[in-house]
Design a protein around this motif. Structure first.
Motif, mmCIF file in Angstrom:
data_model
loop_
_atom_site.group_PDB
_atom_site.id
_atom_site.type_symbol
_atom_site.label_atom_id
_atom_site.label_comp_id
_atom_site.label_asym_id
_atom_site.label_seq_id
_atom_site.Cartn_x
_atom_site.Cartn_y
_atom_site.Cartn_z
ATOM 1 N N SER A 497 33.529 34.754 38.282
ATOM 2 C CA SER A 497 32.812 35.400 37.199
ATOM 3 C C SER A 497 33.202 34.780 35.872
ATOM 4 C CB SER A 497 33.118 36.905 37.179
ATOM 5 O OG SER A 497 32.543 37.519 36.050
ATOM 6 N N GLN A 498 32.218 34.516 35.028
ATOM 7 C CA GLN A 498 32.503 33.916 33.720
ATOM 8 C C GLN A 498 33.303 34.860 32.848
ATOM 9 O OE1 GLN A 498 31.804 30.833 32.831
ATOM 10 N NE2 GLN A 498 30.897 30.398 34.805
ATOM 11 N N ALA A 499 33.134 36.175 33.079
ATOM 12 C CA ALA A 499 33.902 37.129 32.276
ATOM 13 C C ALA A 499 35.388 36.971 32.524
ATOM 14 C CB ALA A 499 33.450 38.555 32.581
ATOM 15 N N GLY A 500 35.747 36.786 33.829
ATOM 16 C CA GLY A 500 37.154 36.586 34.126
ATOM 17 C C GLY A 500 37.686 35.308 33.526
ATOM 18 N N MET A 501 36.860 34.245 33.520
ATOM 19 C CA MET A 501 37.298 32.991 32.928
ATOM 20 C C MET A 501 37.500 33.140 31.434
ATOM 21 S SD MET A 501 34.733 30.464 34.987
ATOM 22 C CE MET A 501 35.077 29.107 33.913
ATOM 23 N N GLU A 502 36.601 33.877 30.774
ATOM 24 C CA GLU A 502 36.761 34.062 29.342
ATOM 25 C C GLU A 502 37.995 34.879 29.023
ATOM 26 O OE1 GLU A 502 31.938 34.028 28.516
ATOM 27 O OE2 GLU A 502 33.148 35.780 28.029
ATOM 28 N N PRO A 938 33.653 50.861 43.598
ATOM 29 C CA PRO A 938 34.676 49.816 43.793
ATOM 30 C C PRO A 938 34.554 48.714 42.752
ATOM 31 C CG PRO A 938 33.583 50.364 45.867
ATOM 32 C CD PRO A 938 32.817 51.040 44.788
ATOM 33 N N HIS A 939 35.698 48.122 42.469
ATOM 34 C CA HIS A 939 35.716 46.991 41.527
ATOM 35 C C HIS A 939 34.866 45.861 42.083
ATOM 36 C CE1 HIS A 939 37.119 44.214 38.522
ATOM 37 N NE2 HIS A 939 37.527 43.383 39.459
ATOM 38 N N LEU A 940 34.090 45.234 41.204
ATOM 39 C CA LEU A 940 33.162 44.200 41.647
ATOM 40 C C LEU A 940 33.922 42.950 42.058
ATOM 41 C CD1 LEU A 940 29.994 44.289 39.369
ATOM 42 C CD2 LEU A 940 30.217 44.887 41.770
ATOM 43 N N THR A 941 33.868 42.675 43.343
ATOM 44 C CA THR A 941 34.366 41.439 43.919
ATOM 45 C C THR A 941 33.230 40.815 44.717
ATOM 46 O OG1 THR A 941 35.166 42.550 45.915
ATOM 47 C CG2 THR A 941 36.701 42.387 44.058
ATOM 48 N N LEU A 988 20.841 54.332 39.720
ATOM 49 C CA LEU A 988 20.312 53.557 38.610
ATOM 50 C C LEU A 988 21.430 52.915 37.790
ATOM 51 C CD1 LEU A 988 17.824 52.696 36.982
ATOM 52 C CD2 LEU A 988 18.046 54.818 35.677
ATOM 53 N N GLY A 989 22.538 53.595 37.643
ATOM 54 C CA GLY A 989 23.655 53.024 36.895
ATOM 55 C C GLY A 989 24.538 52.106 37.702
ATOM 56 N N ARG A 990 24.253 51.940 39.001
ATOM 57 C CA ARG A 990 25.094 51.099 39.860
ATOM 58 C C ARG A 990 24.419 49.828 40.342
ATOM 59 N NH1 ARG A 990 27.011 56.174 43.673
ATOM 60 N NH2 ARG A 990 28.550 57.068 42.230
ATOM 61 N N LEU A 991 23.109 49.727 40.219
ATOM 62 C CA LEU A 991 22.400 48.575 40.763
ATOM 63 C C LEU A 991 22.904 47.281 40.149
ATOM 64 C CD1 LEU A 991 18.732 49.882 40.999
ATOM 65 C CD2 LEU A 991 20.286 49.384 42.884
ATOM 66 N N LEU A 992 22.957 46.248 40.968
ATOM 67 C CA LEU A 992 23.541 44.954 40.576
ATOM 68 C C LEU A 992 22.440 43.958 40.247
ATOM 69 C CD1 LEU A 992 26.292 44.740 43.324
ATOM 70 C CD2 LEU A 992 26.559 45.505 40.955
ATOM 71 N N PRO A 993 22.783 42.842 39.602
ATOM 72 C CA PRO A 993 21.775 41.798 39.340
ATOM 73 C C PRO A 993 21.104 41.339 40.626
ATOM 74 C CG PRO A 993 23.759 41.372 38.070
ATOM 75 C CD PRO A 993 24.083 42.531 38.967
ATOM 76 N N GLY A 994 19.816 41.083 40.511
ATOM 77 C CA GLY A 994 19.004 40.784 41.682
ATOM 78 C C GLY A 994 18.183 41.972 42.138
ATOM 79 N N SER A 995 18.525 43.178 41.650
ATOM 80 C CA SER A 995 17.802 44.406 42.017
ATOM 81 C C SER A 995 17.058 44.976 40.806
ATOM 82 C CB SER A 995 18.779 45.446 42.571
ATOM 83 O OG SER A 995 19.497 44.942 43.669
ATOM 84 N N PRO A 1093 27.312 38.599 40.130
ATOM 85 C CA PRO A 1093 27.302 39.959 39.582
ATOM 86 C C PRO A 1093 28.540 40.219 38.714
ATOM 87 C CG PRO A 1093 27.972 40.018 41.877
ATOM 88 C CD PRO A 1093 27.694 38.583 41.557
ATOM 89 N N LYS A 1094 28.387 40.090 37.429
ATOM 90 C CA LYS A 1094 29.502 40.365 36.529
ATOM 91 C C LYS A 1094 29.670 41.857 36.295
ATOM 92 C CE LYS A 1094 28.302 36.104 34.111
ATOM 93 N NZ LYS A 1094 27.870 35.547 32.810
ATOM 94 N N GLU A 1095 28.552 42.582 36.214
ATOM 95 C CA GLU A 1095 28.560 44.005 35.939
ATOM 96 C C GLU A 1095 27.224 44.568 36.398
ATOM 97 O OE1 GLU A 1095 29.093 44.403 31.802
ATOM 98 O OE2 GLU A 1095 27.256 43.311 31.258
ATOM 99 N N PRO A 1096 27.091 45.894 36.494
ATOM 100 C CA PRO A 1096 25.786 46.466 36.869
ATOM 101 C C PRO A 1096 24.704 46.117 35.858
ATOM 102 C CG PRO A 1096 27.535 48.084 37.158
ATOM 103 C CD PRO A 1096 28.161 46.902 36.461
#
Length: 1395
Positions: A497-502, A938-941, A988-995, A1093-1096
């Motif tokens: 994830s780019q967020a983790g790299m930043e 769960p934490h996004l992995t 609705l608050g949990r859906l990930l990118p691609g959905s 998927p960085k975040e919902p």
């Protein structure tokens, strides 16, 4: 005067100058002298040189061609002037006389006289022949040197010591007879030669260089002595000046470095002689020394000096005693023989001290106290020699060995260690992560360097270690098994994830460096920097792909290396679209893979292992093409058109696996991958033309499915092949259902969509009668869990095919709808409705909670060896059967079943009510209750994102079916409707990118539907009003209460939905791509690789999103926003937030009360008129009352970090400025100002008001009765900030804070000042005591009697009184005593009467 030649003049000009010079007859400046002949010597030196004719250049006699220079004319040496060559002497004879070549020596060989030498026959013995020369023979009698010294250094020291023994002997002899015994020549040093004359100081006792060896024994000594006497006589005949001259000449001819070395050697000799001389001084015992005892012979009986060790040094217990007869054992280095001893005993670790981890050759972690025999080869290391195994540092050192076998062994062990670490075998036995340690040590680039090795074994080991690092086999197995699930071919990119790299950049780099690092040009960053954040990017930056291509194409490695390379390429292709494109565009890489490992013809393979995979079909090669095609439509089209994949797909699909000339397992895997590759291409609408060619093959394979399913033990590979075949038919059916629209533009996309499909509906309409019996056959095994789980994805694939079949059938314009409606009724009555009532299906619903990653976050826990720079699903070690990825997971089948039910209910409205009975299953209801509960996702992995995406599919399909049933049949249970609505809000608050399409459909169909708000019809607004009256104790206007606001919000749900669709809009490109995927519009599908998927998709506080966007737009638009747009947006957002606060509080549990308060404050910061609107005022007041409830207020924490805010104090300061400017004493605005000033919050907020915005106190006229919280929240505990207390007192004394202007803060300030001036804590500092006395003195001297009365007689806070507090009628005794004490001490003046 003749002119000289000038630059630029030709040869013609030079000849003209020469003719003019000759004609003039001038005297030449240079005379040409002819020397005499060589043979004439210097006989004519006295005569003057002869003047020869002038040297004139004549061009007439020159030849046309230059003379040949090869071979060169022979050159003859010129004799020196003092040594003339006689004419009668032959030069050849003279050369031979001075020839020193080896050939000249060999021409005159004098045979050695051996007549007097005895001849002995060899004596037989039991020792080795030739006898082994013992190294200690040369060390006997030599002194021991201190410290560890090499053999060479010890030998030099021994020779110097022996020389020191010889020199003193001769020195002693010279002292006994001075006139006749001077020093020998060996003791002459260059210093002595240069400092004293050599005459009358030396005598020569005998020859040293000439010994006469080789002559007859009786003549040897005589000849040597004769030669010696001649030499001595010649030296004595020379004058001293001549000797010094020859000495200087020799020194000049020698190398200066050699002369310096000889001088230093001479100094060492002198020091040794001086030391020996001191030992022979009188007073010390001296042994009798003679010339014959200069060097003592070595003998076995004489003890060696090395054996005379110090008493404290223990003798080495060697397994074999060295013998002097052994070869190269003349000098025994005992310190280097330590390794031949037995290992020291294994130390038992008695403490908890950490020890270095050691591994076996199989990568196993060895216990510190494990005692293993030495023949296992685990003790070849220096550190901790008694412990078996090798540390990572030693293995790294071994990888740099010059021996290729050692390098390969080290890489093999490291690969085993990595594999076991990823499998979790080490557990908590190690401190830290093995992978982190290896990568930090540069293991990645060590592997890359090893790939460039010339030895095939090292390359193979490096490739195996690279595969162990990058690839988790269980991850690939999981993705392959889920290929036939509902949208199972879609996969998130496996990149960090780019967020983790930043975050890492922010932690490790300063802002300036961080800005440079985050530049879009990653090509300028070194591979080490890239690998620190992304291992695969770092590898690709090292030209890994061309090297792998070279290994495959040129070196032709073995089968294991080929499989490892193909697996590594698959992992690189799964990384991202960029990596897949680089694999495709690497020169000759894909061509080599297709040509060498996917040939259309090959030699039959035997049953045993093969020696080479080149020119043999290989299943991983087909899988690599499938993963590449999944990356994007463009790559799939290039693969199909540029590498002739159609012929290869036909080759491997046309024949049954049993008929391929390959091992059966490999043939089935290859056929399965061919089906999957075709299915991926068909997902883009490509490759459909093959269907007509292979239609008989597909029909034959589909007809054989029931027979293969009925075989007693269905093979897993066979089931995977059947599921892949059904998935292919599903995609082809969707392609056949595509109806080409009329092109509305000239764009490439429009022309692509307008292109008709190469498959027609009539070509696929006959597939359903063949698939439905397969589904019925598999459903018979549903009551048998073991057999049912063994079927794998086959039932799921059958259901998904029927779903696509009816979806495509209903889209055909020329067919009668009655046909498919009747067929749907037949399927429902004959198959689906009995299935829904089956008890075994209920057990599947009951197991949802056990297998759900949302309900069991620990199932998505990060693996112990997970590293942020290398994304992985973390499936090492497998998953339990009762998990989403387990063999007994109900999610694939139930998701496919719900998809089919949704399709049938959408097409046939009459079946919707019957099919929706599945939602009443108790297992599904309990599952929804657990998902709605306020539990963090769960934490996004990578694995959790993959698993949650499949779980969200089931939830969405169930909610969609519930919405269809609620729309068609309004009487729905209130509990079920509320549960479904809560589930929709949570999803609705949990859906990930691609959905994105699912989120859009949820907002349209479920979230803002009145059918899912049963409280509107069941007295919810009235209950809200009643609750407010009980909690607040007020009976206000019923038309302005919370109930009326909720009722109005329910009526405005369509407008609220439109508002949120506008302000929560997703990226259009992503929404269109997701829509194409979920609606089966294959021509518009861009890729099957989803973004990381960085975040919902939506933030947790998405209900407040319109308010936040209004605030940002107002900040960016100084002129202000349109009033109508602003009021409408704020009104709809506040209405929806009030609905959620009142009826769905669990939907806002993730938004803290402090964050809700900050969002409400944004309403007042938008402009100067919005908060004056009556509807806005009522809604904000209702929401503020919800925040101030007793059960919510304790959770209000303004000190914690809030999402979207740098800090709450900054927002509050901005809020105060806006209040001063535009509030005009608004009570609601003032209530929001007062709420953060409670005593338990930060003193910074109160200092901001009383220090920087004192003018706002005059506008804070909120009555005590309208204060939303209790007054005790502001007065207790007593204030401890001296600066704030002084500001309180100043505001009171100066009149800035008055009871009629700001009654609330006046009561608060009086309470805290009174508590401070009468506090008598002895632990206070002198500064506080002085300030307290000063403040009390000023209070005593106040002229405002009312304020003085309040400060001195304050008792308790009481909001019911006009002042807000109670007063003592007279001072309590304690206060009187304290004042009297201060009066006596002189602090208080006696001029003021007692109060």
């Amino acid at each position: 005067m003749l002119s000289r030649p000038k630059p630029g003049e030709s040869e013609v000009d030079l000849l003209r100058f020469q003719s003019q010079f000759l004609a003039a007859g001038a005297t030449p400046a240079v005379q040409l002298v002819k020397k005499g002949s060589r043979r004439a010597g210097d006989a004519n030196l006295e005569h003057p040189p002869l003047q020869d004719h002038r040297d004139v250049v004549m061009l007439d006699n020159l030849p046309d061609l230059p003379p040949a220079l090869v071979p060169a004319p022979p050159k003859r040496a010129r004799p020196s002037p003092g040594h003339l060559l006689p004419e009668h002497e032959d030069p050849e004879e003279r050369l031979n006389r001075h020839d020193q070549h080896i050939t000249a020596v060999l021409t005159k060989i004098i045979e050695r006289d051996t007549s007097s030498m005895p001849v002995n026959l060899p004596v037989s013995s039991g020792v080795a022949f030739p006898p082994v020369f013992h190294r200690s023979q040369g060390r006997q009698g030599k002194p021991v040197t201190a410290g560890k010294r090499s053999i060479f250094a010890q030998e030099i020291a021994a020779r110097r010591a022996s020389g020191a023994k010889v020199s003193p002997v001769r020195k002693v002899e010279s002292t006994l007879d001075p006139p006749e015994s001077p020093m020998t020549c060996e003791a002459l040093t260059p210093r002595q030669c240069g400092s004293q004359p050599p005459w009358n100081s030396y005598s020569f006792q005998g020859p040293h260089l000439v010994t006469g060896k080789g002559l007859r024994s009786q003549e040897a000594e005589q000849e040597a002595q004769t030669i010696h006497e001649e030499n001595v006589a010649r030296l004595q005949a020379l004058a001293p000046e001549k000797i010094l001259q020859e000495q200087q000449r020799l020194l000049a001819q020698l190398d200066p470095s050699l002369v310096a070395f000889l001088k230093s050697h001479s100094r060492t000799r002198e020091q040794t002689e001086e030391k020996a001389t001191r030992e022979q001084r009188p007073g010390r015992p001296s042994a009798e020394v003679t010339g014959k005892e200069a060097i003592a012979p070595t003998s076995a009986s004489v003890p060696r000096q090395e054996d005379e060790l110090e008493p404290k040094t223990p003798a080495l217990a060697l397994p074999v005693t060295p013998q002097k007869e052994w070869l190269h054992m003349d000098t025994v280095e005992l310190e280097k023989l330590h390794w031949t001893q037995d290992l020291p005993p294994l130390r038992r670790q008695q403490t908890q001290e950490r020890m270095q981890a050691r591994f076996s050759l199989q990568g196993e972690l060895l216990a510190p106290d494990l005692d293993l025999p030495t023949h296992l080869g685990l003790h070849h290391h220096g550190e901790e020699a008694e412990r078996a195994g090798y540390s990572l540092q030693e293995l790294f050192h071994l990888t740099r060995s010059q021996v290729s076998q050692q390098r390969a062994l080290a890489l093999h062990v490291l690969a085993q260690v990595i594999g076991r670490a990823q499998a979790g075998e080490f557990g908590d036995r190690l401190v830290g992560s093995v992978l982190h340690l290896l990568l930090d040590a540069g293991f990645l680039f060590l592997l890359r360097f090893s790939l460039d090795d010339r030895v095939d074994g090292v390359i193979a080991a490096a490739v195996r270690a690279l595969r162990a690092l990058l690839v988790a086999p269980e991850d690939e197995e999981l993705l392959d098994s889920a290929f036939s699930w509902y949208h199972g071919a879609l996969m998130f990119a496996l990149m960090p994830s780019q967020a983790g790299m930043e975050d890492e950049d922010e932690d490790e780099e300063p802002p300036a460096e961080k800005a440079k690092t985050k530049s879009p040009e990653e090509g300028n960053r070194p591979p080490s920097d890239l690998a620190r954040h992304d291992v695969i990017k770092g590898l690709l930056a090292t030209n890994l792909l061309p090297r792998l291509r070279y290994v495959l194409e040129v070196t032709c490695p073995g089968p294991s290396v080929v499989l490892d390379i193909l697996t590594v390429l698959i992992r690189l292709a799964r990384h991202s679209l960029e990596s897949a494109t680089r694999v495709l565009e690497c020169p000759r890489l894909v061509e080599t893979v297709v040509r060498e490992f996917l040939p259309t013809s090959w030699s039959p393979m035997g049953s045993g292992p093969t020696s080479s995979l080149h020119r043999v079909p290989c299943a991983p090669a087909m899988k690599l093409l499938r993963v590449l095609a999944s990356a994007s439509r463009n790559i799939a089209a290039r693969l199909l058109s540029g590498f002739d994949l159609r012929s290869r797909l036909s080759r491997f699909i046309a024949e049954d696996p049993q008929d391929l000339a390959l091992p059966l397992e490999e043939a089935e895997t290859l056929s399965t991958e061919a089906f999957r590759l075709w299915a991926v291409a068909a997902s883009y609408g490509l490759g459909s033309d093959l269907y007509r060619e292979l239609y008989p093959v597909l029909m034959r394979a589909l007809q054989a499915v029931p027979k293969e399913l009925s075989s007693p033990p269905p093979r897993p590979l066979t089931l995977q092949r059947i599921a892949s075949l059904l998935t292919l038919l599903t995609q082809l059916t969707l392609a056949a259902g595509h109806i080409a629209p009329e092109p509305n533009s000239d764009s490439a996309e429009a022309s692509l969509l307008a292109t008709p499909s190469s498959i027609t509906w009539t070509q696929v309409s006959g597939l359903q009668p063949l698939v439905e019996p397969c589904l019925r056959q598999t459903l018979k095994l549903l009551p048998r869990p073991e057999m049912w789980s063994a079927l794998g994805p086959v039932p799921t694939a059958c259901l998904l095919f029927l779903d696509a079949y009816y979806q495509a059938w209903s889209q055909q314009p020329g067919l009668c709808p009655e046909d498919w409606l009747q067929d749907m009724e037949r399927l429902s009555e004959g198959l689906l409705l009995p299935l829904l009532k089956h008890p075994s299906l209920g057990s599947l619903w009951d197991s949802l909670g056990c297998c759900s990653p949302l309900c069991n976050p620990q199932s998505c826990a990060v693996a112990p060896e997970t590293i942020s720079s290398l994304a992985s699903l973390g499936c090492a070690g497998g998953h339990p059967p009762l998990s989403l990825a387990g063999s007994a997971s109900p999610f694939p089948f139930l998701t496919a079943l719900l998809s089919l039910l949704n399709t049938l209910g959408r097409i046939h409205k009459g079946l919707c009510g019957q099919l929706a009975t599945v939602l009443a299953a108790p297992g599904l209801q309990n599952y929804f209750l657990r998902c709605v509960a306020p539990v963090a996702a769960p934490h996004l992995t990578p694995f959790s994102a993959w698993a949650l995406r499949h779980e969200y599919h089931l939830q969405y399909l169930a909610l969609t079916l519930a919405q269809r049933a609620a729309t068609l049949q309004p009487p729905v249970s209130g509990t079920d409707a509320a549960l479904c609505h809560g589930m929709a809000l949570a999803l609705l608050g949990r859906l990930l990118p691609g959905s994105e399409y699912l989120a859009h459909e949820l907002m349209l169909s479920c979230v803002f539907r009145l059918e899912f708000l049963p409280e509107r019809a069941s007295g919810g607004p009235e209950a809200a009003d009643f609750s407010d009256r009980l909690s607040l104790g007020s009976s206000g206007d019923s038309g302005c209460g919370r109930g009326a606001l909720l009722a109005q919000a329910c009526q405005d749900l369509p407008s609220i939905c439109s508002c949120y669709l506008t302000h929560c809009s997703l990226a259009r490109a992503s929404l269109l791509a997701s829509q194409a995927l979920y609606r089966g519009e294959l021509r518009r599908v861009p890729a099957l690789l989803l973004p990381v998927p960085k975040e919902p998709l939506l933030p947790t506080d998405w209900p407040f999103l319109p308010l936040i966007q209004l605030y940002h737009r107002a900040s960016d638009t100084p002129s202000g926003l349109p009033p109508a747009d602003t009021v409408g947006t704020a009104l709809r957002a506040l209405q929806w937030v009030l609905v959620l606060e009142s009826w769905r509080p669990q939907a806002l549990w993730a938004v803290s009360p402090a964050a809700r308060l900050a969002r409400l404050m944004c309403v007042f910061l938008v402009d100067s008129e919005l908060f004056r609107e009556i509807p806005i005022q009522r809604l904000v007041a209702a929401l503020l009352a919800r925040l101030c409830q007793p059960e919510v207020l304790p959770n209000l924490n303004l000190d914690c970090p809030l999402p979207g805010l740098t800090s709450f104090p900054d927002l509050y300061a901005n809020f105060l400025e806006h209040f001063e400017a535009v509030s005009f004493g608004d009570h609601l605005f003032g209530a929001l100002i007062l709420l953060p000033l409670q005593r338990r919050f930060s003193v910074t907020l109160r200092l901001a008001l009383f220090g920087e915005h004192v003018g706002a106190l005059r506008a804070l006229g909120l009555p005590l009765t309208q204060l939303p919280v209790s007054l005790e929240c502001y007065t207790a505990p007593p204030e401890d900030s001296l600066a704030l207390l002084q500001l309180y007192f100043r505001a009171l004394v100066t009149g800035a804070l008055r009871p009629r202007w700001c009654p609330v803060l006046y009561a608060v300030a009086v309470a805290h000042v009174n508590s401070f001036i009468f506090s008598q804590d002895p632990n206070n500092s002198d500064e506080i005591k002085s300030a307290r006395r000063n403040m009390l003195q000023k209070t005593w001297l106040l002229t405002d009697e009312d304020l003085q009365q309040h400060l001195l007689h304050y008792k308790l806070p009481n909001s019911a009184l006009p002042e807000g507090f109670e007063l003592y009628p007279q001072l309590p005794p304690l206060r009187q005593q304290y004042l009297q004490k201060l009066r006596i001490s002189g602090v208080l003046s006696n001029g003021v009467s007692d109060t």
